[in-house]
Design a protein around this motif. Structure first.
Motif, mmCIF file in Angstrom:
data_model
loop_
_atom_site.group_PDB
_atom_site.id
_atom_site.type_symbol
_atom_site.label_atom_id
_atom_site.label_comp_id
_atom_site.label_asym_id
_atom_site.label_seq_id
_atom_site.Cartn_x
_atom_site.Cartn_y
_atom_site.Cartn_z
ATOM 1 N N LEU A 1 -0.774 1.958 5.884
ATOM 2 C CA LEU A 1 -0.464 2.220 7.287
ATOM 3 C C LEU A 1 1.024 2.476 7.415
ATOM 4 O O LEU A 1 1.828 1.700 6.909
ATOM 5 C CB LEU A 1 -0.883 1.017 8.136
ATOM 6 N N PHE A 2 1.372 3.573 8.048
ATOM 7 C CA PHE A 2 2.784 3.812 8.356
ATOM 8 C C PHE A 2 2.904 4.188 9.816
ATOM 9 O O PHE A 2 1.998 4.786 10.394
ATOM 10 C CB PHE A 2 3.412 4.860 7.424
ATOM 11 N N ALA A 3 3.991 3.770 10.413
ATOM 12 C CA ALA A 3 4.211 4.026 11.833
ATOM 13 C C ALA A 3 5.581 4.660 12.011
ATOM 14 O O ALA A 3 6.490 4.456 11.195
ATOM 15 C CB ALA A 3 4.114 2.726 12.627
ATOM 16 N N LEU A 4 5.701 5.396 13.097
ATOM 17 C CA LEU A 4 6.929 6.142 13.330
ATOM 18 C C LEU A 4 7.154 6.326 14.821
ATOM 19 O O LEU A 4 6.246 6.111 15.613
ATOM 20 C CB LEU A 4 6.859 7.476 12.597
ATOM 21 N N PRO A 5 8.370 6.715 15.208
ATOM 22 C CA PRO A 5 8.701 6.809 16.632
ATOM 23 C C PRO A 5 7.915 7.841 17.435
ATOM 24 O O PRO A 5 7.604 7.603 18.595
ATOM 25 C CB PRO A 5 10.192 7.139 16.636
ATOM 26 N N GLY A 6 7.594 9.010 16.862
ATOM 27 C CA GLY A 6 6.878 9.959 17.693
ATOM 28 C C GLY A 6 6.444 11.224 16.993
ATOM 29 O O GLY A 6 7.098 11.695 16.062
ATOM 30 N N ALA A 7 5.341 11.764 17.475
ATOM 31 C CA ALA A 7 4.818 13.031 16.973
ATOM 32 C C ALA A 7 5.821 14.150 17.231
ATOM 33 O O ALA A 7 6.523 14.137 18.236
ATOM 34 C CB ALA A 7 3.499 13.345 17.669
ATOM 35 N N PHE A 8 5.864 15.070 16.333
ATOM 36 C CA PHE A 8 6.680 16.277 16.419
ATOM 37 C C PHE A 8 8.188 16.007 16.418
ATOM 38 O O PHE A 8 8.964 16.900 16.725
ATOM 39 C CB PHE A 8 6.302 17.123 17.651
ATOM 40 N N THR A 9 8.606 14.801 16.093
ATOM 41 C CA THR A 9 10.032 14.504 16.013
ATOM 42 C C THR A 9 10.538 14.886 14.618
ATOM 43 O O THR A 9 9.758 14.965 13.666
ATOM 44 C CB THR A 9 10.318 13.025 16.335
ATOM 45 N N PRO A 10 11.841 15.138 14.459
ATOM 46 C CA PRO A 10 12.359 15.741 13.221
ATOM 47 C C PRO A 10 12.026 15.007 11.913
ATOM 48 O O PRO A 10 11.379 15.594 11.048
ATOM 49 C CB PRO A 10 13.871 15.800 13.457
ATOM 50 N N THR A 11 12.448 13.780 11.748
ATOM 51 C CA THR A 11 12.211 13.075 10.486
ATOM 52 C C THR A 11 10.721 12.834 10.274
ATOM 53 O O THR A 11 10.208 12.973 9.161
ATOM 54 C CB THR A 11 12.983 11.739 10.440
ATOM 55 N N CYS A 12 10.029 12.517 11.343
ATOM 56 C CA CYS A 12 8.589 12.238 11.251
ATOM 57 C C CYS A 12 7.824 13.466 10.764
ATOM 58 O O CYS A 12 6.935 13.360 9.917
ATOM 59 C CB CYS A 12 8.055 11.795 12.612
ATOM 60 N N SER A 13 8.172 14.638 11.278
ATOM 61 C CA SER A 13 7.473 15.878 10.927
ATOM 62 C C SER A 13 7.948 16.496 9.625
ATOM 63 O O SER A 13 7.171 17.127 8.918
ATOM 64 C CB SER A 13 7.638 16.907 12.047
ATOM 65 N N ALA A 14 9.216 16.331 9.310
ATOM 66 C CA ALA A 14 9.764 16.970 8.113
ATOM 67 C C ALA A 14 9.612 16.131 6.855
ATOM 68 O O ALA A 14 9.529 16.674 5.752
ATOM 69 C CB ALA A 14 11.248 17.302 8.330
ATOM 70 N N LYS A 15 9.569 14.797 6.999
ATOM 71 C CA LYS A 15 9.568 13.940 5.817
ATOM 72 C C LYS A 15 8.443 12.912 5.786
ATOM 73 O O LYS A 15 7.758 12.775 4.777
ATOM 74 C CB LYS A 15 10.902 13.195 5.719
ATOM 75 N N HIS A 16 8.295 12.147 6.880
ATOM 76 C CA HIS A 16 7.398 11.000 6.838
ATOM 77 C C HIS A 16 5.939 11.406 6.622
ATOM 78 O O HIS A 16 5.317 11.005 5.630
ATOM 79 C CB HIS A 16 7.555 10.152 8.101
ATOM 80 N N VAL A 17 5.378 12.181 7.535
ATOM 81 C CA VAL A 17 3.975 12.587 7.418
ATOM 82 C C VAL A 17 3.747 13.458 6.173
ATOM 83 O O VAL A 17 2.820 13.196 5.404
ATOM 84 C CB VAL A 17 3.467 13.280 8.702
ATOM 85 N N PRO A 18 4.578 14.473 5.916
ATOM 86 C CA PRO A 18 4.341 15.290 4.722
ATOM 87 C C PRO A 18 4.332 14.485 3.418
ATOM 88 O O PRO A 18 3.554 14.793 2.510
ATOM 89 C CB PRO A 18 5.492 16.301 4.735
ATOM 90 N N GLY A 19 5.148 13.463 3.331
ATOM 91 C CA GLY A 19 5.166 12.630 2.134
ATOM 92 C C GLY A 19 3.845 11.938 1.901
ATOM 93 O O GLY A 19 3.344 11.866 0.762
ATOM 94 N N TYR A 20 3.232 11.429 2.970
ATOM 95 C CA TYR A 20 1.934 10.762 2.840
ATOM 96 C C TYR A 20 0.809 11.757 2.562
ATOM 97 O O TYR A 20 -0.113 11.461 1.798
ATOM 98 C CB TYR A 20 1.634 9.895 4.067
ATOM 99 N N VAL A 21 0.878 12.947 3.141
ATOM 100 C CA VAL A 21 -0.125 13.978 2.848
ATOM 101 C C VAL A 21 -0.042 14.341 1.365
ATOM 102 O O VAL A 21 -1.053 14.404 0.663
ATOM 103 C CB VAL A 21 0.072 15.219 3.749
ATOM 104 N N GLU A 22 1.163 14.542 0.883
ATOM 105 C CA GLU A 22 1.376 14.906 -0.519
ATOM 106 C C GLU A 22 0.928 13.803 -1.482
ATOM 107 O O GLU A 22 0.345 14.074 -2.527
ATOM 108 C CB GLU A 22 2.858 15.208 -0.748
ATOM 109 N N GLN A 23 1.186 12.557 -1.119
ATOM 110 C CA GLN A 23 0.870 11.430 -2.004
ATOM 111 C C GLN A 23 -0.546 10.868 -1.803
ATOM 112 O O GLN A 23 -0.932 9.910 -2.481
ATOM 113 C CB GLN A 23 1.889 10.294 -1.802
ATOM 114 N N ALA A 24 -1.326 11.462 -0.903
ATOM 115 C CA ALA A 24 -2.666 10.940 -0.618
ATOM 116 C C ALA A 24 -3.524 10.789 -1.875
ATOM 117 O O ALA A 24 -4.131 9.727 -2.072
ATOM 118 C CB ALA A 24 -3.371 11.796 0.434
ATOM 119 N N PRO A 25 -3.593 11.784 -2.760
ATOM 120 C CA PRO A 25 -4.413 11.593 -3.969
ATOM 121 C C PRO A 25 -3.925 10.428 -4.837
ATOM 122 O O PRO A 25 -4.739 9.641 -5.339
ATOM 123 C CB PRO A 25 -4.288 12.927 -4.712
#
Length: 172
Positions: A44-68
């Protein structure tokens, strides 16, 4: 603030479902946290908000990439929690291409965020009450690891950190 060894608080989160199935209808669906975590390992990871810079550029993409790799390490599901409504989280899920990798869980009224004691007041920036940036590994509803970021930082709640912790938990 929630601590390692604590059970997640009772309550619910919402997820916007794109494809009907598994008893879920199209659109926003409510999930009981206790039932959804029972017998599972959740990253579980949480973040300040959808479509915000760090959340969209780094946080979510990192988890999508590392999902496998997270699944190989014993994680059953990956949840992204944000104080946004289910419609916004659904749009963000489409934008970030999270389908099949990360469940985008809406905490629209910040009930879950308040219950875990990890709120962030961004009213001065026009965003109201939000979530701090953090990650946790949850096993059968109990917090096994917790990584809370310092204000304005993105150093310990990333996917690589939680992946290392999941691997360590699995080998323990």
């Amino acid at each position: 603030m929630i601590q390692v060894g604590d059970k997640l608080p009772a309550g619910s989160l919402k997820e916007f479902i794109e494809v009907e199935g598994d008893g879920c209808s199209l659109g926003p669906n409510t999930f009981d946290i206790g039932q959804a975590t029972q017998g599972k390992t959740i990253a579980l990871f949480a973040l300040p908000g959808a479509f915000t810079p760090t959340c969209s550029a780094k946080h979510v993409p990192g988890y999508v990439e590392q999902a496998p790799a997270l699944r190989e390490a014993g994680v059953d599901e990956i949840w992204c929690v944000s104080v946004n409504d289910a419609f916004v989280m659904g749009a963000w899920a489409r934008d970030q291409r999270t389908a099949g990798a990360v469940r985008m869980m809406a905490d629209g009224s910040a009930d879950f965020t308040r219950a875990v004691g990890l709120t962030l007041d961004l009213a001065a920036h026009g965003m109201g009450l939000r979530s701090q940036r953090y990650s946790m590994l949850v096993v059968d509803g109990v917090v096994r690891t917790l990584n809370v970021e310092a204000p304005g930082k993105f150093e310990v709640s990333d996917a690589a950190t939680l992946l290392a912790q999941a691997r360590q938990q699995r080998s323990a």
